[in-house]
Design an enzyme around this catalytic site. Structure first.
Site, PDB file in Angstrom:
ATOM      1  N   HIS A 158       0.835  -1.223   0.000  1.00 25.25           N
ATOM      2  CA  HIS A 158       0.000   0.000   0.000  1.00 25.25           C
ATOM      3  C   HIS A 158       0.863   1.265   0.000  1.00 25.25           C
ATOM      4  CE1 HIS A 158      -3.326  -2.708   1.254  1.00 25.25           C
ATOM      5  NE2 HIS A 158      -2.390  -3.242   2.017  1.00 25.25           N
ATOM      6  N   SER A 279      15.730  21.180 -16.169  1.00 24.75           N
ATOM      7  CA  SER A 279      14.544  21.971 -16.455  1.00 24.75           C
ATOM      8  C   SER A 279      14.974  23.250 -17.171  1.00 24.75           C
ATOM      9  CB  SER A 279      13.844  22.297 -15.136  1.00 24.75           C
ATOM     10  OG  SER A 279      13.119  23.499 -15.248  1.00 24.75           O
ATOM     11  N   LYS A 285      16.833  21.519 -10.819  1.00 23.96           N
ATOM     12  CA  LYS A 285      16.172  20.232 -11.083  1.00 23.96           C
ATOM     13  C   LYS A 285      16.976  19.247 -11.915  1.00 23.96           C
ATOM     14  CE  LYS A 285      11.988  19.510 -11.307  1.00 23.96           C
ATOM     15  NZ  LYS A 285      10.659  19.377 -11.862  1.00 23.96           N
ATOM     16  N   GLU A 292      10.224   8.115 -16.882  1.00 28.42           N
ATOM     17  CA  GLU A 292       8.922   8.737 -17.178  1.00 28.42           C
ATOM     18  C   GLU A 292       8.485   8.431 -18.607  1.00 28.42           C
ATOM     19  OE1 GLU A 292       8.467  12.739 -14.573  1.00 28.42           O
ATOM     20  OE2 GLU A 292      10.102  12.741 -16.005  1.00 28.42           O
ATOM     21  N   GLN A 324      -4.551  -4.269 -43.526  1.00 28.32           N
ATOM     22  CA  GLN A 324      -3.404  -3.391 -43.788  1.00 28.32           C
ATOM     23  C   GLN A 324      -3.104  -2.532 -42.554  1.00 28.32           C
ATOM     24  OE1 GLN A 324      -2.570  -1.784 -47.774  1.00 28.32           O
ATOM     25  NE2 GLN A 324      -3.099   0.220 -46.930  1.00 28.32           N
TER      26      GLN A 324
HETATM   27  N1  ARG Z   1      -0.821  -3.764 -48.592  1.00 29.91           N
HETATM   28  C1  ARG Z   1      -1.676  -4.851 -48.306  1.00 29.91           C
HETATM   29  C2  ARG Z   1      -1.720  -5.122 -46.800  1.00 29.91           C
HETATM   30  O1  ARG Z   1      -0.930  -4.610 -46.129  1.00 29.91           O
HETATM   31  C3  ARG Z   1      -1.207  -6.074 -49.001  1.00 29.91           C
HETATM   32  C4  ARG Z   1      -2.278  -7.066 -49.287  1.00 29.91           C
HETATM   33  C5  ARG Z   1      -3.217  -6.517 -50.272  1.00 29.91           C
HETATM   34  N2  ARG Z   1      -4.192  -7.476 -50.642  1.00 29.91           N
HETATM   35  C6  ARG Z   1      -5.299  -7.144 -51.292  1.00 29.91           C
HETATM   36  N3  ARG Z   1      -6.126  -8.097 -51.548  1.00 29.91           N
HETATM   37  N4  ARG Z   1      -5.572  -5.894 -51.601  1.00 29.91           N
HETATM   38  O2  ARG Z   1      -2.534  -5.825 -46.309  1.00 29.91           O
END
Ligand code: ARG
Length: 465
Positions: A158, A279, A285, A292, A324
């Site tokens: 605590h 600082s 300081k 941090e 993606q």
């Molecule tokens: N740049 C795409 C990704 O990062 C690659 C795969 C794309 N595939 C597609 N069917 N458009 O996922």
């Protein structure tokens, strides 16, 4: 950006320039280029082995891919937004280098299994890097522990003084956390090290490919059993970000302690100039920016884990472009964990000194030996709860009189209970209080020395493998 785009002749006009930018991943997936090239080399060799393309064609493709690798390493390969992503960029450059043969590389493959392969190869390498960094972090914790077995530090629950500890014991707690982190990564590695290559767009391929062969070339332990799962699984990435988040939890807890310890109120450690900042306005300081920042960066890694979980939760099978969005979080998670482990290792190694006088005074000037008075009486047959209540009273009267337990005279002790004898003074001396906690895994010096030997053996066995 009005030039025709990368896809088939079904498309008559180019993408809207803003949509082209919106759609492109080349700005960040260039990070995968080395893995993309390696994956493509294996794919080309597999195509030749299975007779889908000729040996000569495969040799040409491999030479072209290696040439792109050299160009990239020399800073000469810098595809723009028009390439859309790293996969298209490589294929386009390959065709420029080797001519029409380059157009055969994508036979029996889709960008979906390709990107899945790349990201696994990338993560596999980075998991090993992070594991090595964890070992270095453990090694410095161990070195500090070895030098501080008999340095005492107040232990808290605590955030109230509880019982004194061996400083080594405190540091070795973090060694254990790092050990779990290492093992967790070893486990994630197993599920990352599985090849989706050859899963195609989603359904496999009409060509007589050999998935085992390309997987072997790439050092994968296994191959995905189901093509739909292979192209759309990101469990391994989620598991990685979870393991990364726990590393950050541990680093952040240590950071929090160091920030407290460096304050004037605690004054348990001094920050050396090499790892502290000043600082702009308050000349007196010295700030603990390193811990941090580590504490602060923890949030980003948690965020990436959360983001990927949310990206995945609503996805119908199989590939969706949402995937993606996995990359930036994974890349940043990797970079953040590596940077934090490096900074914390440096901080421990050369950025702090323990203020031994202050630590010694701290454990000598509190009531953290009160449990030991109760244990003393319990050792003489007085039921622990009774002893506990009695010591509570002693603490109360001592506090009122401005005294510590060690200041009570033998007469005063004996007035409280006739079982007290002159050995009470030994029993409540901080070193004795610590060494007496000799239960397995406790802070007693003997236990701590055993723990150090085990930790040394663990690191030794690792460096031999
Ligand atoms: N740049 C795409 C990704 O990062 C690659 C795969 C794309 N595939 C597609 N069917 N458009 O996922």
């Amino acid at each position: 950006m009005t030039q025709k785009n990368t896809w088939s002749d079904r498309f008559e006009s180019a993408l809207h320039p803003a949509i082209a930018i919106f759609n492109a991943s080349i700005g960040f997936d260039i990070e995968l280029i080395e893995y993309d090239l390696t994956g493509s080399v294996a794919h080309a060799k597999m195509l030749a082995k299975t007779g889908i393309i000729s040996e000569t064609e495969a040799e040409k493709l491999v030479a072209g891919l290696e040439e792109i690798r050299q160009e990239y390493r020399q800073g000469k390969f810098n595809p723009g937004i028009d390439a859309e992503d790293v996969h298209f960029a490589v294929e386009r450059r390959l065709t420029e280098i080797v001519g029409d043969t380059g157009k055969k590389l994508h036979t029996a493959r889709s960008r979906n299994d390709q990107v899945g392969t790349d990201i696994r190869l990338y993560l596999r390498a980075e998991i090993k890097n992070i594991q090595n960094q964890l070992r270095q972090f453990q090694a410095i914790l161990l070195k500090l522990a070895e030098n501080n077995v008999e340095t005492l530090i107040p232990g808290y629950t605590h955030l109230q003084r509880a019982q004194p500890l061996s400083l080594a014991h405190h540091l070795l707690a973090y060694f254990q956390m790092a050990q779990r982190d290492w093992l967790r990564l070893a486990d994630v590695y197993k599920r990352t090290n599985i090849s989706p290559l050859g899963c195609g767009a989603l359904a496999g391929t009409t060509f007589p490919i050999d998935r085992e062969y390309s997987a072997d070339l790439l050092g994968f332990e296994d191959i995905y059993q189901n093509s739909l799962d292979g192209v759309s699984d990101r469990d391994f990435a989620i598991e990685f970000l979870c393991a990364a988040s726990l590393i950050m939890v541990h680093l952040s807890r240590l950071s929090e302690e160091m920030i407290l310890w460096a304050s004037e109120e605690f004054n348990f450690i001094k920050l050396k100039d090499s790892c502290a900042t000043g600082s702009s306005i308050m000349p007196q300081k010295k700030n603990p920016d390193v811990p941090e920042l580590v504490r602060g960066k923890t949030g980003r890694v948690f965020g990436h884990l959360q983001a990927l979980l949310v990206i995945m939760k609503g996805l119908p099978l199989a590939y969706n472009k949402d995937l993606q969005e996995d990359k930036e979080g994974i890349f940043d998670g990797v970079k953040t964990v590596k940077a934090c482990l490096e900074a914390m290792t440096i901080l421990l190694e050369e950025g702090i000194t323990f203020n031994r006088d202050r630590l010694n005074n701290a454990v000598n000037e509190d009531f953290s030996n009160a449990t030991d008075v109760a244990d003393y009486l319990a050792g003489k047959g007085i039921p622990f709860r009774e002893a506990y209540n009695l010591v509570g009273k002693v603490v109360k009267t001592s506090l009122a009189g401005g005294k510590l337990l060690k200041d009570l005279t033998l007469e005063e002790w004996q007035q409280l209970h006739p079982a007290f004898e002159s050995d009470i003074y030994d029993a409540i001396a901080p070193k004795r209080v610590v060494s007496a906690r000799n239960s397995y895994g406790g802070t007693g010096f003997e236990q701590v020395r055993n723990a150090i030997i085990k930790a040394q053996n663990l690191l030794k066995s690792h460096s031999n493998t």
